[in-house]
Design a protein around this motif. Structure first.
Motif, PDB file in Angstrom:
ATOM      1  N   GLU A 128       0.830  -1.213   0.000  1.00  0.00           N
ATOM      2  CA  GLU A 128       0.000   0.000   0.000  1.00  0.00           C
ATOM      3  C   GLU A 128       0.862   1.261   0.000  1.00  0.00           C
ATOM      4  O   GLU A 128       0.570   2.222  -0.707  1.00  0.00           O
ATOM      5  CB  GLU A 128      -0.941   0.006   1.206  1.00  0.00           C
ATOM      6  N   GLU A 129       1.919   1.268   0.780  1.00  0.00           N
ATOM      7  CA  GLU A 129       2.812   2.425   0.822  1.00  0.00           C
ATOM      8  C   GLU A 129       3.614   2.530  -0.461  1.00  0.00           C
ATOM      9  O   GLU A 129       3.812   3.623  -0.997  1.00  0.00           O
ATOM     10  CB  GLU A 129       3.753   2.316   2.029  1.00  0.00           C
ATOM     11  N   ARG A 130       4.069   1.412  -0.969  1.00  0.00           N
ATOM     12  CA  ARG A 130       4.829   1.434  -2.222  1.00  0.00           C
ATOM     13  C   ARG A 130       3.958   1.899  -3.377  1.00  0.00           C
ATOM     14  O   ARG A 130       4.428   2.574  -4.289  1.00  0.00           O
ATOM     15  CB  ARG A 130       5.415   0.047  -2.510  1.00  0.00           C
ATOM     16  N   ASP A 131       2.689   1.531  -3.352  1.00  0.00           N
ATOM     17  CA  ASP A 131       1.775   1.938  -4.405  1.00  0.00           C
ATOM     18  C   ASP A 131       1.606   3.453  -4.447  1.00  0.00           C
ATOM     19  O   ASP A 131       1.479   4.045  -5.523  1.00  0.00           O
ATOM     20  CB  ASP A 131       0.418   1.262  -4.197  1.00  0.00           C
ATOM     21  N   ARG A 132       1.603   4.103  -3.297  1.00  0.00           N
ATOM     22  CA  ARG A 132       1.456   5.564  -3.225  1.00  0.00           C
ATOM     23  C   ARG A 132       2.576   6.273  -3.965  1.00  0.00           C
ATOM     24  O   ARG A 132       2.361   7.321  -4.586  1.00  0.00           O
ATOM     25  CB  ARG A 132       1.437   6.037  -1.772  1.00  0.00           C
ATOM     26  N   PHE A 133       3.779   5.714  -3.899  1.00  0.00           N
ATOM     27  CA  PHE A 133       4.953   6.378  -4.471  1.00  0.00           C
ATOM     28  C   PHE A 133       5.517   5.626  -5.686  1.00  0.00           C
ATOM     29  O   PHE A 133       6.585   5.988  -6.173  1.00  0.00           O
ATOM     30  CB  PHE A 133       6.034   6.516  -3.401  1.00  0.00           C
ATOM     31  N   ASP A 138       6.065  -3.626  -9.887  1.00  0.00           N
ATOM     32  CA  ASP A 138       4.756  -4.249  -9.686  1.00  0.00           C
ATOM     33  C   ASP A 138       3.668  -3.248  -9.318  1.00  0.00           C
ATOM     34  O   ASP A 138       2.477  -3.562  -9.424  1.00  0.00           O
ATOM     35  CB  ASP A 138       4.846  -5.334  -8.609  1.00  0.00           C
ATOM     36  N   VAL A 139       4.041  -2.036  -8.886  1.00  0.00           N
ATOM     37  CA  VAL A 139       3.043  -1.019  -8.531  1.00  0.00           C
ATOM     38  C   VAL A 139       3.134   0.199  -9.459  1.00  0.00           C
ATOM     39  O   VAL A 139       2.563   1.248  -9.168  1.00  0.00           O
ATOM     40  CB  VAL A 139       3.186  -0.586  -7.059  1.00  0.00           C
ATOM     41  N   LEU A 140       3.841   0.051 -10.565  1.00  0.00           N
ATOM     42  CA  LEU A 140       3.971   1.148 -11.514  1.00  0.00           C
ATOM     43  C   LEU A 140       2.632   1.380 -12.218  1.00  0.00           C
ATOM     44  O   LEU A 140       1.998   0.441 -12.702  1.00  0.00           O
ATOM     45  CB  LEU A 140       5.050   0.825 -12.548  1.00  0.00           C
ATOM     46  N   SER A 141       2.208   2.628 -12.281  1.00  0.00           N
ATOM     47  CA  SER A 141       0.950   2.967 -12.935  1.00  0.00           C
ATOM     48  C   SER A 141       1.106   2.869 -14.451  1.00  0.00           C
ATOM     49  O   SER A 141       1.992   3.501 -15.037  1.00  0.00           O
ATOM     50  CB  SER A 141       0.516   4.384 -12.543  1.00  0.00           C
ATOM     51  N   LEU A 142       0.234   2.084 -15.082  1.00  0.00           N
ATOM     52  CA  LEU A 142       0.257   1.905 -16.533  1.00  0.00           C
ATOM     53  C   LEU A 142      -1.150   2.182 -17.060  1.00  0.00           C
ATOM     54  O   LEU A 142      -1.904   1.260 -17.388  1.00  0.00           O
ATOM     55  CB  LEU A 142       0.701   0.481 -16.896  1.00  0.00           C
ATOM     56  N   PRO A 143      -1.532   3.461 -17.169  1.00  0.00           N
ATOM     57  CA  PRO A 143      -2.886   3.797 -17.614  1.00  0.00           C
ATOM     58  C   PRO A 143      -3.106   3.438 -19.072  1.00  0.00           C
ATOM     59  O   PRO A 143      -2.179   3.476 -19.881  1.00  0.00           O
ATOM     60  CB  PRO A 143      -2.961   5.309 -17.393  1.00  0.00           C
ATOM     61  N   ILE A 144      -4.350   3.087 -19.401  1.00  0.00           N
ATOM     62  CA  ILE A 144      -4.683   2.790 -20.783  1.00  0.00           C
ATOM     63  C   ILE A 144      -5.424   3.974 -21.388  1.00  0.00           C
ATOM     64  O   ILE A 144      -5.994   4.802 -20.675  1.00  0.00           O
ATOM     65  CB  ILE A 144      -5.524   1.503 -20.915  1.00  0.00           C
ATOM     66  N   ARG A 145      -5.410   4.050 -22.702  1.00  0.00           N
ATOM     67  CA  ARG A 145      -6.049   5.157 -23.408  1.00  0.00           C
ATOM     68  C   ARG A 145      -7.567   5.062 -23.259  1.00  0.00           C
ATOM     69  O   ARG A 145      -8.176   4.023 -23.502  1.00  0.00           O
ATOM     70  CB  ARG A 145      -5.646   5.136 -24.883  1.00  0.00           C
ATOM     71  N   ASP A 146      -8.182   6.177 -22.861  1.00  0.00           N
ATOM     72  CA  ASP A 146      -9.604   6.180 -22.519  1.00  0.00           C
ATOM     73  C   ASP A 146     -10.505   5.910 -23.709  1.00  0.00           C
ATOM     74  O   ASP A 146     -11.541   5.271 -23.583  1.00  0.00           O
ATOM     75  CB  ASP A 146      -9.996   7.520 -21.882  1.00  0.00           C
ATOM     76  N   GLU A 147     -10.126   6.423 -24.888  1.00  0.00           N
ATOM     77  CA  GLU A 147     -11.046   6.369 -26.012  1.00  0.00           C
ATOM     78  C   GLU A 147     -11.083   5.019 -26.716  1.00  0.00           C
ATOM     79  O   GLU A 147     -11.719   4.863 -27.751  1.00  0.00           O
ATOM     80  CB  GLU A 147     -10.702   7.460 -27.036  1.00  0.00           C
TER      81      GLU A 147
END
Length: 269
Positions: A128-133, A138-147
């Motif tokens: 949980e703490e690692r996810d914040r930063f 394994d907690v790296l944010s990889l957003p996908i394209r919305d459209e």
């Protein structure tokens, strides 16, 4: 912060680090501040030349141990490169052939991402703490394209994320190393990571974290820029500013080289 600056000066003299490193450390922490950690890069500008095949990035800093009450602590450093969209394809076997059947477009994927730490990340802080930063691949944010039409299910998305991470790791662009930070004395630390040529030019941001009791208690940031110079810069500029002209010239050159090669081969035979 005067105490920590004095401590850094003492350690630098005692272990005889290069004068350039000492000067950089003082310039980073010269202004008295409430920061628990002062950190930076040994070099903030790197240049891509025709012979460029990657470079080592040296990062260093100092921690105010007095404010940590001499209790155990850890340091973790992330280095993140330019972000860009990435298309990941899934292949299926059809009529005996492997063909692209599905794709997922990720937005804002760092072209390079490394995490260096004093101990394995799972021992330093809970997820949980690692996810914040974003402390860990394994907690790296990889957003996908919305459209995108027909957004994938959670299971399908995790398969695409795993494939993306595998590709990045194989290319040396996603790196995670434990016990990769060296301390000199009680306050000064240093670490190093290799930036492969495939990482490309752009702005790289290093985040330094002090962790104690599973929590981030202090942080600092440094910026590093990788630039193209000479013929590399001119070619890149031409490709981005006049893509159609660049394409025409590339085709003409390829045809000319191919023709010359055929002519020479024909004459020899």
């Amino acid at each position: 912060m005067r105490g920590i600056i004095a401590a850094v000066a003492h350690e630098l003299r005692r272990i005889a680090l290069p004068a350039t490193l000492a000067m950089a450390a003082f310039s980073t922490g010269a202004a008295a501040s409430a920061n628990l950690i002062e950190a930076g890069a040994a070099q903030n500008q790197f240049y891509i030349e025709p012979s460029y095949d990657g470079t080592s990035i040296v990062l260093f800093g100092a921690v105010d141990r007095d404010r940590l009450k001499s209790e155990p602590f850890d340091v973790a450093v992330t280095l993140r490169g330019p972000v860009q969209p990435v298309i990941v394809w899934k292949k299926d076997r059809r009529a005996g052939l492997w063909v692209n059947s599905q794709r997922l477009i990720f937005d804002g994927v760092p072209n390079y991402f490394s995490v260096l730490s004093t101990r394995p990340l799972g021992e330093i802080a809970p997820v949980e703490e690692r996810d914040r930063f974003e402390l860990g691949i394994d907690v790296l944010s990889l957003p996908i394209r919305d459209e995108q039409k027909n957004p994938p299910s959670k299971l399908t998305r995790s398969e695409f994320e795993a494939a993306l991470i595998r590709q990045k790791k194989a290319a040396g662009l996603f790196v995670e190393e434990a016990r990769a930070i060296d301390f000199f004395g009680v306050s000064l630390f240093r670490t190093k990571t290799f930036l492969p040529a495939a990482a490309g030019p752009g702005l790289y941001v290093a985040h330094f974290y002090v962790l104690q009791g599973g929590k981030v208690v202090g942080d600092a940031t440094a910026r590093i820029r990788l630039r193209k110079i000479g013929i590399e810069a001119r070619v890149s500029s031409a490709a981005s500013e006049h893509p159609w002209l660049y394409g025409v010239i590339a085709v003409v050159l390829a045809a000319a080289v191919g023709g010359a090669t055929s002519f020479l081969t024909g004459r020899r035979t």
